[in-house]
Design a protein around this motif. Structure first.
Motif, PDB file in Angstrom:
ATOM      1  N   ASN A  36       0.821  -1.212   0.000  1.00  0.00           N
ATOM      2  CA  ASN A  36       0.000   0.000   0.000  1.00  0.00           C
ATOM      3  C   ASN A  36       0.858   1.268   0.000  1.00  0.00           C
ATOM      4  N   GLY A  37       1.961   1.224  -0.739  1.00  0.00           N
ATOM      5  CA  GLY A  37       2.819   2.388  -0.899  1.00  0.00           C
ATOM      6  C   GLY A  37       3.784   2.657   0.238  1.00  0.00           C
ATOM      7  N   LYS A  38       3.772   1.829   1.275  1.00  0.00           N
ATOM      8  CA  LYS A  38       4.672   2.016   2.417  1.00  0.00           C
ATOM      9  C   LYS A  38       5.707   0.901   2.448  1.00  0.00           C
ATOM     10  N   VAL A  39       6.968   1.278   2.690  1.00  0.00           N
ATOM     11  CA  VAL A  39       8.031   0.278   2.758  1.00  0.00           C
ATOM     12  C   VAL A  39       7.763  -0.638   3.950  1.00  0.00           C
ATOM     13  N   GLN A  40       7.745  -1.936   3.673  1.00  0.00           N
ATOM     14  CA  GLN A  40       7.474  -2.927   4.707  1.00  0.00           C
ATOM     15  C   GLN A  40       8.611  -3.922   4.886  1.00  0.00           C
ATOM     16  N   ALA A  41       9.513  -3.985   3.901  1.00  0.00           N
ATOM     17  CA  ALA A  41      10.617  -4.933   3.996  1.00  0.00           C
ATOM     18  C   ALA A  41      11.765  -4.467   3.105  1.00  0.00           C
ATOM     19  N   VAL A  42      12.957  -4.931   3.458  1.00  0.00           N
ATOM     20  CA  VAL A  42      14.145  -4.655   2.656  1.00  0.00           C
ATOM     21  C   VAL A  42      14.789  -5.988   2.325  1.00  0.00           C
ATOM     22  N   LEU A  43      15.062  -6.196   1.055  1.00  0.00           N
ATOM     23  CA  LEU A  43      15.697  -7.419   0.592  1.00  0.00           C
ATOM     24  C   LEU A  43      17.147  -7.116   0.230  1.00  0.00           C
ATOM     25  N   VAL A  44      18.065  -7.942   0.714  1.00  0.00           N
ATOM     26  CA  VAL A  44      19.480  -7.801   0.358  1.00  0.00           C
ATOM     27  C   VAL A  44      20.031  -9.163  -0.029  1.00  0.00           C
ATOM     28  N   ASP A  45      21.114  -9.134  -0.785  1.00  0.00           N
ATOM     29  CA  ASP A  45      21.751 -10.387  -1.179  1.00  0.00           C
ATOM     30  C   ASP A  45      22.518 -10.952   0.023  1.00  0.00           C
ATOM     31  N   PRO A  46      22.837 -12.239   0.000  1.00  0.00           N
ATOM     32  CA  PRO A  46      23.517 -12.862   1.143  1.00  0.00           C
ATOM     33  C   PRO A  46      24.875 -12.250   1.469  1.00  0.00           C
TER      34      PRO A  46
END
Length: 93
Positions: A36-46
């Motif tokens: 819904n337009g709000k940052v909820q998670a951050v994905l990074v590489d290992p």
């Protein structure tokens, strides 16, 4: 800090997960996932994750050393004999 340009909806990520994960592993840039337009998670590489964890551990270690040095300077120390005597009395060994 994560680049806001590199943000995608969770729905879009779910549809194209393999492509996004390949991109993260190639660029080593974090990806922000929104709901819904709000940052909820951050994905990074290992690799980035492990490097970040190592830096955090090092920062914690340095902070602990500084706290110990401060305690010494302030005279908040006890001899090993006192500590062991207290432990012996407390735990009856």
């Amino acid at each position: 800090m994560a680049n806001l340009v590199n943000s995608y909806s969770l729905t879009d990520f779910q549809r194209h997960a393999r492509t996004y994960i390949e991109n993260i592993n190639e660029t080593h840039e974090p990806m922000l996932l929104t709901v819904n337009g709000k940052v909820q998670a951050v994905l990074v590489d290992p690799v980035t994750y492990q490097e970040t964890e190592a830096k955090l551990e090092q920062a914690r270690f340095i902070a602990a050393i500084r706290a110990g040095e401060q305690a010494i300077q302030e005279g908040r120390t006890r001899s090993a004999e006192e500590v062991f005597a207290d432990l012996k009395a407390k735990y009856d060994f």
